[in-house]
Scaffold this active site. Structure first.
Site, PDB file in Angstrom:
ATOM      1  N   ASP A  16       0.914  -1.129   0.176  1.00 31.65           N
ATOM      2  CA  ASP A  16      -0.054  -0.033  -0.052  1.00 31.65           C
ATOM      3  C   ASP A  16       0.818   1.357   0.040  1.00 31.65           C
ATOM      4  OD1 ASP A  16      -2.349   1.675   0.418  1.00 31.65           O
ATOM      5  OD2 ASP A  16      -1.593   1.905   2.583  1.00 31.65           O
ATOM      6  N   ASP A  18       0.131   4.943   0.913  1.00 35.74           N
ATOM      7  CA  ASP A  18      -0.302   6.027   2.132  1.00 35.74           C
ATOM      8  C   ASP A  18      -0.353   5.330   3.344  1.00 35.74           C
ATOM      9  OD1 ASP A  18      -0.345   8.543   0.344  1.00 35.74           O
ATOM     10  OD2 ASP A  18      -1.939   7.700  -0.484  1.00 35.74           O
ATOM     11  N   ASP A 172      -1.413  -0.674   6.206  1.00 38.96           N
ATOM     12  CA  ASP A 172      -1.387   0.002   7.459  1.00 38.96           C
ATOM     13  C   ASP A 172      -2.747  -0.192   8.017  1.00 38.96           C
ATOM     14  OD1 ASP A 172      -2.144   3.243   7.245  1.00 38.96           O
ATOM     15  OD2 ASP A 172      -2.108   1.663   5.464  1.00 38.96           O
TER      16      ASP A 172
END
Length: 199
Positions: A16, A18, A172
């Site tokens: 991922d 961001d 995240d």
């Protein structure tokens, strides 16, 4: 400190962007607050992180529904992205993920799988000087169903020509982890800014 990875071997790493490669979530939140403030719409920080990985246009549509307003999706999308770009000089990498990128680059292929636009992802990776480390990017608008659907990760595996079961995902958000699991991939959870232990 390197992240603890599940047992492999793995044929590809899917990241991922961001909050995973780039510590951009706090900057994105500031941009959201400014852009939505112009419409007197509140966006709770807890909800912002819960929706991590959701494409911008989906976030705006969901907020419209939630607040009973009709903010113009494309206009607000561009406004929010513009505010984010203004702050890119403050962008930093997530150190423990960057270590894995440098340590493993060239050994197996890498992909970025993001709910952000390609333009946003490219700019973020360019600022950190690591755009050339990734073999392919899968960004918002390039798939039909976003995370937690497995489609974005499956598309990345297909582009890399790697069996999904041999891909390791760095994420995240819970939404991203669910997406990876649904794709039949193992994953490693990257901690949110407030969860990281600072020296």
């Amino acid at each position: 400190m390197l992240l603890e990875l599940p047992e492999g071997p793995f044929a590809a790493y899917l990241f991922d962007c961001d909050g995973t490669i780039v510590d951009s979530m706090p900057l994105h939140y500031v941009a959201w607050k400014k852009a939505l403030g112009e419409w007197n719409v509140n966006f709770e920080e807890k909800l912002f992180y819960a929706w991590g990985g959701m494409p911008v246009v989906e976030i705006i549509r969901s907020l419209n529904e939630m607040h009973g307003v009709n903010m113009p999706v494309e206009e607000l999308h561009h406004r929010k992205e513009g505010l984010y770009y203004e702050m890119l000089g403050d962008l930093k990498a997530v150190p423990e993920v960057l270590e894995h990128v440098h340590a493993t680059h060239g050994k197996i292929p890498f992909a970025v799988v993001s709910g952000s636009t390609r333009e946003s992802v490219v700019k973020s990776l360019e600022i950190l000087g690591i755009l050339d480390k990734f073999d392919t990017l899968v960004c918002a608008g390039e798939y039909v169903n976003g995370k937690p659907d497995p489609e974005p990760f499956l598309l990345a595996a297909e582009k890399l020509g790697v069996d999904p079961k041999l891909c390791l995902v760095f994420e995240d958000t819970e939404m991203g982890i669910q997406s990876a699991t649904a794709a039949g991939m193992k994953s490693v959870k990257v901690m949110q800014p407030w969860e990281r232990i600072t020296a």
